[in-house]
Design a protein around this motif. Sequence first.
Motif, PDB file in Angstrom:
ATOM      1  N   ALA A  74       0.838  -1.204   0.000  1.00  0.00           N
ATOM      2  CA  ALA A  74       0.000   0.000   0.000  1.00  0.00           C
ATOM      3  C   ALA A  74       0.876   1.259   0.000  1.00  0.00           C
ATOM      4  O   ALA A  74       0.583   2.224  -0.726  1.00  0.00           O
ATOM      5  N   LEU A  75       1.961   1.257   0.777  1.00  0.00           N
ATOM      6  CA  LEU A  75       2.871   2.405   0.795  1.00  0.00           C
ATOM      7  C   LEU A  75       3.568   2.596  -0.550  1.00  0.00           C
ATOM      8  O   LEU A  75       3.732   3.726  -1.019  1.00  0.00           O
ATOM      9  N   GLU A  76       3.971   1.505  -1.185  1.00  0.00           N
ATOM     10  CA  GLU A  76       4.594   1.591  -2.517  1.00  0.00           C
ATOM     11  C   GLU A  76       3.623   2.182  -3.526  1.00  0.00           C
ATOM     12  O   GLU A  76       4.002   3.031  -4.344  1.00  0.00           O
ATOM     13  N   ARG A  77       2.378   1.759  -3.467  1.00  0.00           N
ATOM     14  CA  ARG A  77       1.371   2.280  -4.395  1.00  0.00           C
ATOM     15  C   ARG A  77       1.070   3.748  -4.109  1.00  0.00           C
ATOM     16  O   ARG A  77       0.818   4.524  -5.024  1.00  0.00           O
ATOM     17  N   MET A  78       1.090   4.141  -2.833  1.00  0.00           N
ATOM     18  CA  MET A  78       0.911   5.550  -2.496  1.00  0.00           C
ATOM     19  C   MET A  78       2.072   6.370  -3.069  1.00  0.00           C
ATOM     20  O   MET A  78       1.870   7.460  -3.614  1.00  0.00           O
ATOM     21  N   ALA A  79       3.287   5.851  -2.959  1.00  0.00           N
ATOM     22  CA  ALA A  79       4.460   6.542  -3.512  1.00  0.00           C
ATOM     23  C   ALA A  79       4.323   6.701  -5.022  1.00  0.00           C
ATOM     24  O   ALA A  79       4.615   7.775  -5.568  1.00  0.00           O
ATOM     25  N   GLU A 111      -8.357  -5.290   3.514  1.00  0.00           N
ATOM     26  CA  GLU A 111      -7.803  -4.194   2.737  1.00  0.00           C
ATOM     27  C   GLU A 111      -6.896  -3.367   3.631  1.00  0.00           C
ATOM     28  O   GLU A 111      -7.212  -3.126   4.796  1.00  0.00           O
ATOM     29  N   VAL A 112      -5.776  -2.929   3.063  1.00  0.00           N
ATOM     30  CA  VAL A 112      -4.905  -1.965   3.727  1.00  0.00           C
ATOM     31  C   VAL A 112      -4.783  -0.787   2.776  1.00  0.00           C
ATOM     32  O   VAL A 112      -4.526  -0.960   1.579  1.00  0.00           O
ATOM     33  N   ILE A 113      -5.007   0.412   3.318  1.00  0.00           N
ATOM     34  CA  ILE A 113      -4.871   1.629   2.511  1.00  0.00           C
ATOM     35  C   ILE A 113      -3.894   2.564   3.199  1.00  0.00           C
ATOM     36  O   ILE A 113      -3.889   2.697   4.424  1.00  0.00           O
ATOM     37  N   ALA A 114      -3.041   3.168   2.386  1.00  0.00           N
ATOM     38  CA  ALA A 114      -2.098   4.196   2.837  1.00  0.00           C
ATOM     39  C   ALA A 114      -2.490   5.478   2.117  1.00  0.00           C
ATOM     40  O   ALA A 114      -2.759   5.458   0.910  1.00  0.00           O
ATOM     41  N   TYR A 115      -2.534   6.596   2.860  1.00  0.00           N
ATOM     42  CA  TYR A 115      -2.898   7.850   2.223  1.00  0.00           C
ATOM     43  C   TYR A 115      -2.259   9.022   2.954  1.00  0.00           C
ATOM     44  O   TYR A 115      -1.871   8.911   4.112  1.00  0.00           O
ATOM     45  N   GLY A 116      -2.150  10.118   2.252  1.00  0.00           N
ATOM     46  CA  GLY A 116      -1.589  11.334   2.819  1.00  0.00           C
ATOM     47  C   GLY A 116      -1.697  12.455   1.805  1.00  0.00           C
ATOM     48  O   GLY A 116      -2.283  12.281   0.729  1.00  0.00           O
ATOM     49  N   THR A 117      -1.122  13.589   2.132  1.00  0.00           N
ATOM     50  CA  THR A 117      -1.168  14.746   1.261  1.00  0.00           C
ATOM     51  C   THR A 117       0.143  14.861   0.496  1.00  0.00           C
ATOM     52  O   THR A 117       1.214  14.971   1.091  1.00  0.00           O
ATOM     53  N   ALA A 118       0.040  14.828  -0.834  1.00  0.00           N
ATOM     54  CA  ALA A 118       1.215  14.974  -1.702  1.00  0.00           C
ATOM     55  C   ALA A 118       1.598  16.442  -1.769  1.00  0.00           C
ATOM     56  O   ALA A 118       0.728  17.304  -1.938  1.00  0.00           O
ATOM     57  N   VAL A 119       2.893  16.724  -1.623  1.00  0.00           N
ATOM     58  CA  VAL A 119       3.379  18.109  -1.625  1.00  0.00           C
ATOM     59  C   VAL A 119       4.677  18.223  -2.404  1.00  0.00           C
ATOM     60  O   VAL A 119       5.387  17.242  -2.606  1.00  0.00           O
ATOM     61  N   THR A 120       4.965  19.445  -2.848  1.00  0.00           N
ATOM     62  CA  THR A 120       6.297  19.752  -3.352  1.00  0.00           C
ATOM     63  C   THR A 120       7.011  20.562  -2.277  1.00  0.00           C
ATOM     64  O   THR A 120       6.374  21.266  -1.486  1.00  0.00           O
TER      65      THR A 120
END
Length: 104
Positions: A61-66, A93-102
């Motif tokens: 899940a972390l790899e897919r989030m990346a 199900e395992v989900i990883a999520y967060g806010t993408a930023v530059t």
Amino acid sequence: MEFVTTETVPGREIQKTLGIARGNTVKARNVGRDITQSIRNITGGELKAYSELLSDARDEALERMADDAESLDADAVVNVRLESSAIANGGSEVIAYGTAVTLD
């Protein structure tokens, strides 16, 4: 790509918020593991096969989030969270999520 559970990346300034980056996976138990883990459940102790299954699911899940964050041209993902839930008998199900930023 940096992942943090905080609102900022230490020592860096957020230049732009790009939106939510997420990745998920659904994993199912297998019959062989169920038999051995049922015996372990009777005798007590860690259900290592299930621990490994969930650990692998979190990593995926972390790899897919990346990958999702990279598709947004992000430098980092802040406020990263992981959640799991039962989907069906024997599936999770395992989900990883967060806010993408530059970053500056």
